[in-house]
Design a protein around this motif. Structure first.
Motif, short mmCIF file in Angstrom:
data_model
loop_
_atom_site.label_atom_id
_atom_site.label_comp_id
_atom_site.label_asym_id
_atom_site.label_seq_id
_atom_site.Cartn_x
_atom_site.Cartn_y
_atom_site.Cartn_z
N THR A 80 9.34 10.51 -4.43
CA THR A 80 9.17 11.72 -3.62
C THR A 80 7.94 11.61 -2.71
O THR A 80 7.78 12.41 -1.79
N LYS A 81 7.06 10.66 -3.01
CA LYS A 81 5.85 10.52 -2.19
C LYS A 81 5.31 9.10 -2.31
O LYS A 81 5.38 8.51 -3.38
N VAL A 82 4.81 8.58 -1.19
CA VAL A 82 4.16 7.27 -1.24
C VAL A 82 2.72 7.45 -0.78
O VAL A 82 2.48 7.94 0.33
N ASP A 83 1.78 7.08 -1.65
CA ASP A 83 0.36 7.16 -1.29
C ASP A 83 -0.12 5.71 -1.21
O ASP A 83 -0.61 5.15 -2.20
N HIS A 84 0.02 5.13 -0.02
CA HIS A 84 -0.28 3.70 0.08
C HIS A 84 -1.78 3.45 -0.04
O HIS A 84 -2.19 2.39 -0.51
N ALA A 85 -2.59 4.43 0.36
CA ALA A 85 -4.04 4.26 0.23
C ALA A 85 -4.40 4.03 -1.24
O ALA A 85 -5.26 3.21 -1.56
N ALA A 86 -3.68 4.74 -2.13
CA ALA A 86 -3.96 4.60 -3.58
C ALA A 86 -3.02 3.60 -4.24
O ALA A 86 -3.09 3.39 -5.45
N ARG A 87 -2.11 3.02 -3.44
CA ARG A 87 -1.09 2.07 -3.95
C ARG A 87 -0.30 2.68 -5.12
O ARG A 87 -0.10 2.05 -6.16
N THR A 88 0.16 3.90 -4.92
CA THR A 88 1.01 4.54 -5.93
C THR A 88 2.16 5.29 -5.24
O THR A 88 2.03 5.71 -4.08
N VAL A 89 3.26 5.46 -5.98
CA VAL A 89 4.31 6.37 -5.53
C VAL A 89 4.48 7.44 -6.60
O VAL A 89 4.15 7.23 -7.77
N THR A 90 5.00 8.59 -6.18
CA THR A 90 5.37 9.61 -7.16
C THR A 90 6.86 9.43 -7.43
O THR A 90 7.68 9.45 -6.51
#
Ligand SMILES: Cc1cc2nc3c(=O)[nH]c(=O)nc-3n(C[C@H](O)[C@H](O)[C@H](O)COP(=O)(O)OP(=O)(O)OC[C@H]3O[C@@H](n4cnc5c(N)ncnc54)[C@H](O)[C@@H]3O)c2cc1C
Length: 438
Positions: free
Chosen positions: A83-93
């Motif tokens: 549902t979300k990609v936080d590439h700065a933190a290298r994580t996805v939800t």
């Protein structure tokens, strides 16, 4: 090295990228130095070019999908949605099919979430429209067409009959033309089992906003396809838009109005919504802004390809690769290789493929093709369509099953049963409970 490669989407790009990585990184996978995960709501990859044949009943729906866990034994498959990609933190939800969402960390991400139907705010569209991108939609449509023949045969009301026998398809690209042509062919064939329905009683309307059909096969073959469809009695309306369809009352921009029970919407695609719910760069059309090396602009460890990505076409400067399987499969191979190069600190290579043209099925023994400039129509094109897609459908297991389905169809008449009750499996049981209460 202990790297986690996360692939968002297990369709064409996701499956073929994982296959490439599974093979090229087999030593690292064995040594536990690399992990690969695919996240997808489905546990299978859908071979979309076979959707029209599945809708027509020439293929079993199970045989046009590749089970991810069986094909990719070295890859972890998680079913659910990113549902979300936080590439700065290298994580996805990750939202699993059941339960609370959770974060999944990665070192390298592959955005392969494909596309969804591009709809417009047309009154009534959400009430009666159906897309044509999934196995569920294709089989529901097949059941629906056959069920509506049953309705028309059984009613004495001419209005109900006319409405049941009117089918509208909006959008005359690959998906729309092939879906309409296959379903029309199946419905025509089925009328032999109905006493009161002739093929000419069924009205098929193809609505297209531009002045051509099937642009994928070029202007000459597109024109031929248009003539073929019209010869078959299909009402093709070019330069026409759907204005509204509230309660099945269809209004078109050419002034025509009529009732229809079924409206299939295939007027283009747009990137999966997850691309907008990310901090990854997007282009002016909302696609992932991708470099010629299939990395995302400004990143080294985020990759994208397929329908969700705007990949520059190096064979046609200034243009982008069209969203089709031909590019998706080839991009996936380069993408997989570039991830391996990235992990090994090597130089990445460009994706380069010149579009070779297309083949399309227009019903049993009918087709159109324009491949490497070779233009075919009718039976030869249909044969080419089948052999081409057979060579492309993933895994030997699926190829054999597809051939068996087609061979059976040669010797036995095609199935014309509507199993629409499968969409409401608890109705019979509920009715039984209701009689007990009484
Ligand atoms: C009816 C039809 C006929 C076609 N015929 C042809 C043809 O003859 N020739 C041709 O070249 N092309 C054809 N195409 C187009 C081709 O199928 C697509 O271009 C191709 O599938 C794109 O591959 P992809 O990997 O980008 O997307 P897909 O194959 O659609 O895969 C995307 C995957 O991502 C998953 N996903 C979506 N959102 C998320 C999320 N948030 N989290 C996790 N997973 C997600 C989906 O479930 C899906 O499995 C056809 C398409 C259709 C619909």
């Amino acid at each position: 090295m202990n790297k986690h490669i996360l692939i968002v989407g297990g369709g064409y790009v996701g499956l073929y990228t994982a296959l490439r990585l599974q093979r090229k990184l087999s030593r690292e996978l064995r040594a536990g130095e690399v992990r690969i995960t695919i996240i997808d709501p489905q546990s299978y990859m859908t071979y979309q070019p076979f959707l029209p044949e599945a809708a027509a009943g020439n293929l079993s729906p199970r045989h046009m999908v590749a089970p991810l866990r069986r094909v990719l034994p070295k890859v972890s498959i998680l079913n659910g949605r990113v549902t979300k990609v936080d590439h700065a933190a290298r994580t996805v939800t990750f939202q699993p099919a059941e339960g609370a969402p959770r974060e999944v960390a990665y070192d390298v991400v592959v955005m392969a979430a494909g596309s969804i139907s591009r709809t417009l705010p047309i009154p009534g569209l959400t009430d009666i429209g159906i897309g044509f991108k999934t196995v569920g939609e294709a089989i529901a449509l097949r059941n629906r067409v056959l069920h509506l023949l049953d309705v028309a045969e059984s009613t004495e009301d001419p209005e109900v009959r006319r409405r049941a026998l009117t089918f509208v398809v909006v959008g005359a690209g690959f998906a729309g033309v092939e879906a309409l042509a296959e379903l029309e062919d199946m419905a025509k064939h089925s009328t032999r089992y109905y006493r009161n329905i002739k093929p000419s009683d069924i009205r098929w309307v193809l609505v297209e906003a531009t002045n051509r059909v099937l642009p994928e096969v070029g202007p000459e073959m597109g024109k031929w396809t248009l003539e073929q469809l019209r010869e078959r009695g299909i009402d093709v309306k070019l330069d026409t838009r759907l204005e509204s369809c509230v309660g099945g009352h269809v209004v078109l921009s050419d002034g025509s109005e009529f009732e229809a029970e079924t409206l299939v919407w295939t007027a283009g695609v747009k990137p999966s919504p997850v691309v907008a719910d990310s901090d990854l760069p997007l282009d002016e059309r909302g696609r992932l802004k991708t470099t010629t090396k299939l990395t995302l602009a400004g990143t080294r460890d985020a990759f994208a390809a397929g329908d969700a990505a705007g990949v520059p076409d190096v064979t046609n400067p200034g243009q982008y690769c069209a969203p089709n399987a031909q590019h998706a499969v080839r991009q996936a191979k380069v993408l997989g290789d570039n991830i391996v190069r990235h992990l090994r600190g090597q130089e990445l290579v460009d994706y380069r493929h010149k579009y070779v043209g297309s083949v399309a099925g227009l019903g049993l023994h009918q087709g159109v093709a324009n491949v490497y400039g070779v233009k075919l129509r009718g039976f030869p094109a249909w044969f080419m369509h089948r052999t081409y897609h057979l060579s492309r459908v993933p895994t030997l297991n699926r190829k054999v099953r597809v051939v068996v389905d087609w061979t059976l169809a040669l010797f036995f008449k095609r199935e014309t049963i509507s199993l629409g009750e499968m969409e409401h499996p608890r109705e019979g049981f509920r009715a039984a409970v209701a009689t007990m209460r009484r």
